[in-house]
Design a protein around this motif. Structure first.
Motif, PDB file in Angstrom:
ATOM      1  N   ASP A   1     -68.718 -41.871  -6.756  1.00 17.08           N
ATOM      2  CA  ASP A   1     -68.479 -42.924  -6.105  1.00 17.08           C
ATOM      3  C   ASP A   1     -69.149 -44.301  -5.628  1.00 17.08           C
ATOM      4  O   ASP A   1     -70.090 -45.036  -5.387  1.00 17.08           O
TER       5      ASP A   1
ATOM      6  N   ARG B   1     -72.450 -43.167  -6.328  1.00 20.12           N
ATOM      7  CA  ARG B   1     -73.516 -43.322  -7.795  1.00 20.12           C
ATOM      8  C   ARG B   1     -73.373 -44.917  -8.261  1.00 20.12           C
ATOM      9  O   ARG B   1     -74.170 -46.025  -8.276  1.00 20.12           O
ATOM     10  N   ASN B   2     -71.929 -45.093  -8.191  1.00 18.27           N
ATOM     11  CA  ASN B   2     -71.874 -46.085  -8.916  1.00 18.27           C
ATOM     12  C   ASN B   2     -71.621 -47.547  -7.722  1.00 18.27           C
ATOM     13  O   ASN B   2     -72.183 -48.756  -8.287  1.00 18.27           O
ATOM     14  N   GLN B   3     -71.516 -46.778  -7.002  1.00 15.79           N
ATOM     15  CA  GLN B   3     -71.597 -48.105  -5.772  1.00 15.79           C
ATOM     16  C   GLN B   3     -73.147 -48.416  -5.680  1.00 15.79           C
ATOM     17  O   GLN B   3     -73.785 -49.852  -5.412  1.00 15.79           O
TER      18      GLN B   3
ATOM     19  N   HIS C   1     -74.128 -50.614  -9.025  1.00 14.73           N
ATOM     20  CA  HIS C   1     -73.199 -51.689  -9.241  1.00 14.73           C
ATOM     21  C   HIS C   1     -73.295 -52.601  -8.264  1.00 14.73           C
ATOM     22  O   HIS C   1     -72.272 -53.495  -7.524  1.00 14.73           O
TER      23      HIS C   1
END
Length: 116
Positions: free
Chosen positions: A24, A26-28, A31
């Motif tokens: 989560d 890493r995605n934040q 992105h």
């Protein structure tokens, strides 16, 4: 990759939550974390929030790295022991692999019956 691991291994719930938190975060980060209102790098508050986020992400990343390093060396040692591939690997490298700490792997992963 995590889905593939879960097919053959039961993962300790704490490590599993750590994996999900890492994913989560890493995605934040990838992105657009710095364009969110909370971590807007144009403001003092946003800069501070970003630093706290990055510090936590660093801690989580190191834990996940340790778990996967332990898994990596355990997998290589399993291959050496059970598939007879030691003749292809220099003896000093085998010694190095055997010396690596695999305790995190052993304590957090349990094989699912029949999967391995």
């Amino acid at each position: 990759m995590i889905a593939s691991i879960k097919e053959a291994w039961e993962i300790d719930p704490v490590l599993n939550e750590g994996l999900q938190l890492f994913l989560d975060m890493r995605n934040q980060l990838v992105h657009g974390l710095t364009t969110s209102d909370r971590c807007d790098i144009k403001t003092d508050w946003g800069q501070r929030e970003l630093i706290v986020f990055l510090m936590l992400f660093d801690i989580v990343s190191k834990t996940i790295k340790s778990a996967f390093k332990s898994s990596y060396f355990a997998s290589i040692e399993f291959g050496i022991e059970h598939f007879g591939i030691s003749s292809d690997i220099p003896a000093d490298l085998i010694d190095y692999i055997r010396e690596q700490d695999k305790s995190l792997f052993v304590s957090t992963f349990t094989p699912i019956d029949g999967a391995i």
